[in-house]
Design a protein around this motif. Structure first.
Motif, mmCIF file in Angstrom:
data_model
loop_
_atom_site.group_PDB
_atom_site.id
_atom_site.type_symbol
_atom_site.label_atom_id
_atom_site.label_comp_id
_atom_site.label_asym_id
_atom_site.label_seq_id
_atom_site.Cartn_x
_atom_site.Cartn_y
_atom_site.Cartn_z
ATOM 1 N N GLU A 190 0.833 -1.203 0.000
ATOM 2 C CA GLU A 190 0.000 0.000 0.000
ATOM 3 C C GLU A 190 0.872 1.259 0.000
ATOM 4 O O GLU A 190 0.599 2.226 -0.721
ATOM 5 C CB GLU A 190 -0.919 -0.009 1.227
ATOM 6 C CG GLU A 190 -1.886 1.169 1.267
ATOM 7 C CD GLU A 190 -2.808 1.114 2.468
ATOM 8 O OE1 GLU A 190 -3.386 2.177 2.807
ATOM 9 O OE2 GLU A 190 -2.943 0.026 3.083
ATOM 10 N N PHE A 191 1.927 1.232 0.794
ATOM 11 C CA PHE A 191 2.843 2.372 0.870
ATOM 12 C C PHE A 191 3.523 2.622 -0.474
ATOM 13 O O PHE A 191 3.621 3.761 -0.945
ATOM 14 C CB PHE A 191 3.900 2.097 1.948
ATOM 15 C CG PHE A 191 5.018 3.108 2.001
ATOM 16 C CD1 PHE A 191 4.857 4.309 2.677
ATOM 17 C CD2 PHE A 191 6.237 2.866 1.364
ATOM 18 C CE1 PHE A 191 5.879 5.245 2.723
ATOM 19 C CE2 PHE A 191 7.257 3.794 1.401
ATOM 20 C CZ PHE A 191 7.074 4.986 2.082
ATOM 21 N N VAL A 192 3.999 1.550 -1.092
ATOM 22 C CA VAL A 192 4.721 1.657 -2.368
ATOM 23 C C VAL A 192 3.812 2.210 -3.461
ATOM 24 O O VAL A 192 4.215 3.080 -4.248
ATOM 25 C CB VAL A 192 5.289 0.270 -2.761
ATOM 26 C CG1 VAL A 192 5.694 0.242 -4.222
ATOM 27 C CG2 VAL A 192 6.482 -0.083 -1.873
ATOM 28 N N ARG A 193 2.578 1.707 -3.517
ATOM 29 C CA ARG A 193 1.644 2.206 -4.530
ATOM 30 C C ARG A 193 1.373 3.703 -4.342
ATOM 31 O O ARG A 193 1.360 4.472 -5.307
ATOM 32 C CB ARG A 193 0.324 1.422 -4.465
ATOM 33 C CG ARG A 193 0.363 0.066 -5.124
ATOM 34 C CD ARG A 193 -1.034 -0.474 -5.362
ATOM 35 N NE ARG A 193 -1.749 -0.662 -4.113
ATOM 36 C CZ ARG A 193 -1.788 -1.806 -3.441
ATOM 37 N NH1 ARG A 193 -1.121 -2.855 -3.905
ATOM 38 N NH2 ARG A 193 -2.465 -1.916 -2.315
ATOM 39 N N ALA A 194 1.145 4.101 -3.078
ATOM 40 C CA ALA A 194 0.823 5.503 -2.811
ATOM 41 C C ALA A 194 2.005 6.419 -3.097
ATOM 42 O O ALA A 194 1.841 7.528 -3.622
ATOM 43 C CB ALA A 194 0.376 5.670 -1.356
ATOM 44 N N ARG A 195 3.210 5.953 -2.799
ATOM 45 C CA ARG A 195 4.385 6.823 -2.910
ATOM 46 C C ARG A 195 4.965 6.858 -4.315
ATOM 47 O O ARG A 195 5.404 7.912 -4.793
ATOM 48 C CB ARG A 195 5.466 6.381 -1.914
ATOM 49 C CG ARG A 195 6.690 7.293 -1.897
ATOM 50 C CD ARG A 195 7.734 6.787 -0.921
ATOM 51 N NE ARG A 195 8.905 7.658 -0.893
ATOM 52 C CZ ARG A 195 9.102 8.638 -0.016
ATOM 53 N NH1 ARG A 195 8.181 8.879 0.906
ATOM 54 N NH2 ARG A 195 10.196 9.369 -0.063
ATOM 55 N N PHE A 196 4.977 5.699 -5.004
ATOM 56 C CA PHE A 196 5.737 5.623 -6.249
ATOM 57 C C PHE A 196 4.891 5.516 -7.526
ATOM 58 O O PHE A 196 5.383 5.850 -8.608
ATOM 59 C CB PHE A 196 6.717 4.448 -6.193
ATOM 60 C CG PHE A 196 7.717 4.556 -5.090
ATOM 61 C CD1 PHE A 196 8.639 5.593 -5.071
ATOM 62 C CD2 PHE A 196 7.735 3.641 -4.047
ATOM 63 C CE1 PHE A 196 9.562 5.708 -4.041
ATOM 64 C CE2 PHE A 196 8.654 3.741 -3.023
ATOM 65 C CZ PHE A 196 9.566 4.781 -3.017
ATOM 66 N N ALA A 197 3.665 5.024 -7.419
ATOM 67 C CA ALA A 197 2.850 4.876 -8.628
ATOM 68 C C ALA A 197 2.675 6.193 -9.384
ATOM 69 O O ALA A 197 2.774 6.215 -10.620
ATOM 70 C CB ALA A 197 1.494 4.264 -8.289
ATOM 71 N N PRO A 198 2.440 7.334 -8.698
ATOM 72 C CA PRO A 198 2.307 8.593 -9.444
ATOM 73 C C PRO A 198 3.571 8.995 -10.198
ATOM 74 O O PRO A 198 3.505 9.747 -11.169
ATOM 75 C CB PRO A 198 1.973 9.618 -8.348
ATOM 76 C CG PRO A 198 1.400 8.816 -7.230
ATOM 77 C CD PRO A 198 2.148 7.526 -7.261
#
Length: 427
Positions: free
Chosen positions: A154-162
């Protein structure tokens, strides 16, 4: 009479001594029993004492033991104790990041994740918990393992996906590399140098890899391959035969497209090895070269690593087997964990194994890889590749795959930074 009195006095004295000794023995027994209880309690308490401190978070001896047991249940490659230590340090760093971001998976998410993990082995959650309990792994240890993984995703998606947007150009490039519908194919002519990537030689390997990456002479690269490479190809000055570009993991295949003849890739970390490739040639072919849908391979693990005995055993096996099926006879009577055999999608194969398989034809062997900190040699054999069928191209799936790859690389880099900045001490 005097004699009797004397004897009576002796008897009374003896009786007094016996009573005194009895009281002493009882007291000593109580002390000894209390000591046993205290010792057991101390040992139990010791197990929960900090063994490693990561910034302000601790890892207990009990947690290390539980994770090592869990990894053994999963038959994870490598030394379970060493791998448990590394994983739990990473878990503490991830927990720091999750706390800062205010991310805490809820009870339902964790249970769903536990059930999904159990389902990978065809078991219900209850069956999986019962199975791991037989090997001494408690439910809470499994829960903690899953909880950190869910929070980190969840952290990785929120931080790096954008930050990991994928362009249409990149999708077209991926299609050109791996689509079954492409008109032609691309093949590359490479040389390689494989170096050990173990803690005791890490500084030496890093310096040597950086030096090799600057080489532009094919003759010089060949000389360095003969001198330093651990791969079977060292006998041929590191030279590989023509390989379809689609045989390689996509992220690595793209590196070859940007090279000029004679140029060398930056060092590629591959498990317990570091690999550098030099491009000697690249050409288009008229025949399509789609990426495989699945790769069938076998890995037989040999004790001794790259020692003389380990390499001798690998040479003996190579001389006695013609196909992957022959390895079942070699492994007969040994623990099941010494032989891994399966057909997996390329994305599910560990990176170091996928890279080695890319260089092999059916029934060829590589002994460039190790496990367990160099103590186990991997006898890797390619059994065959299953080609993709010519279905329609799913650009959405390609975009998602590229996005996931990019996010994963960003996450790995971020975790490496956290580890470099962390204060990690053994207690």
């Amino acid at each position: 009479m005097a004699q009797w009195k004397n004897r009576t006095g002796v008897i009374e004295a003896s009786s007094t001594m016996i009573k005194s000794f009895s009281r002493f023995a009882k007291s000593a027994s109580q002390v000894a029993f209390a000591f046993v209880i205290c010792s057991s309690a101390a040992l139990a308490q010791n197990q929960f004492a900090p063994a490693i401190k990561v910034n302000d978070r601790v890892i207990t001896g009990y947690e290390l033991d539980q994770r090592a047991r869990f990894l053994q249940v999963l038959n994870a490659p490598g030394n379970p104790a060493d791998l448990a230590r590394e994983q739990l340090i990473d878990d503490r760093l991830k927990q720091d990041a999750l706390a800062t971001a205010g991310i805490t998976p809820n009870h339902e998410q964790v249970l769903e994740g536990m059930a999904e993990f159990a389902g990978r082995g065809g078991l219900t959650l209850e069956q999986f918990i019962t199975a791991i309990a037989q090997d001494g792994v408690d439910q809470q240890s499994f829960r903690s393992f899953v909880e950190v993984g869910i929070g980190w995703r969840e952290f990785v998606r929120a931080r790096f996906a954008p930050r990991a947007a994928v362009s249409d150009t990149e999708i077209e490039r991926r299609i050109a590399l791996s689509s079954a519908n492409q008109v032609g194919g691309v093949r590359v002519l490479l040389s390689e140098i494989v170096l050990a990537n173990l803690p005791e030689v890490a500084d030496e390997t890093r310096a040597r890899a950086e030096e090799i990456a600057q080489v532009q002479s094919i003759a010089q690269f060949a000389a360095l391959a003969r001198q330093y490479s651990l791969s079977n190809s060292r006998e041929n000055s590191g030279r590989l035969n023509w390989r379809a570009l689609s045989d390689f993991p996509p992220a690595i295949a793209q590196r070859f497209l940007s090279l000029q003849r004679g140029a060398v890739t930056q060092p590629i970390s591959s498990g317990e090895a570091v690999v550098l490739f030099q491009l000697r040639g690249i050409e288009e072919t008229s025949a399509p070269s789609p990426a495989p849908a699945a790769i069938d391979y076998a890995a037989y693990y040999i004790a001794g690593g790259r020692s003389e005995a380990g390499l001798k055993r690998a040479a003996e096996i190579r001389a006695s087997v013609d196909t992957c099926d022959d390895l079942y006879g070699i492994a007969q009577g040994q623990p099941a964990r010494v032989l891994d055999r399966g057909a997996l999608a390329p994305s599910d194969i560990p990176n170091d194994i996928a890279l080695e398989l890319a260089k092999l034809d059916d029934n060829e062997v590589s002994t460039a890889l190790t496990r367990a900190g160099g103590d186990t040699l991997v006898f890797l054999m390619l059994c065959g590749r299953t080609p993709q069928l010519g279905e329609d191209i799913d650009r959405g799936a390609i975009r998602t795959s590229l996005l996931n790859e990019r996010v994963e690389r960003l996450a790995e880099g971020f975790l490496a930074e956290l580890r470099a900045d962390a204060i990690i001490t053994d207690q």
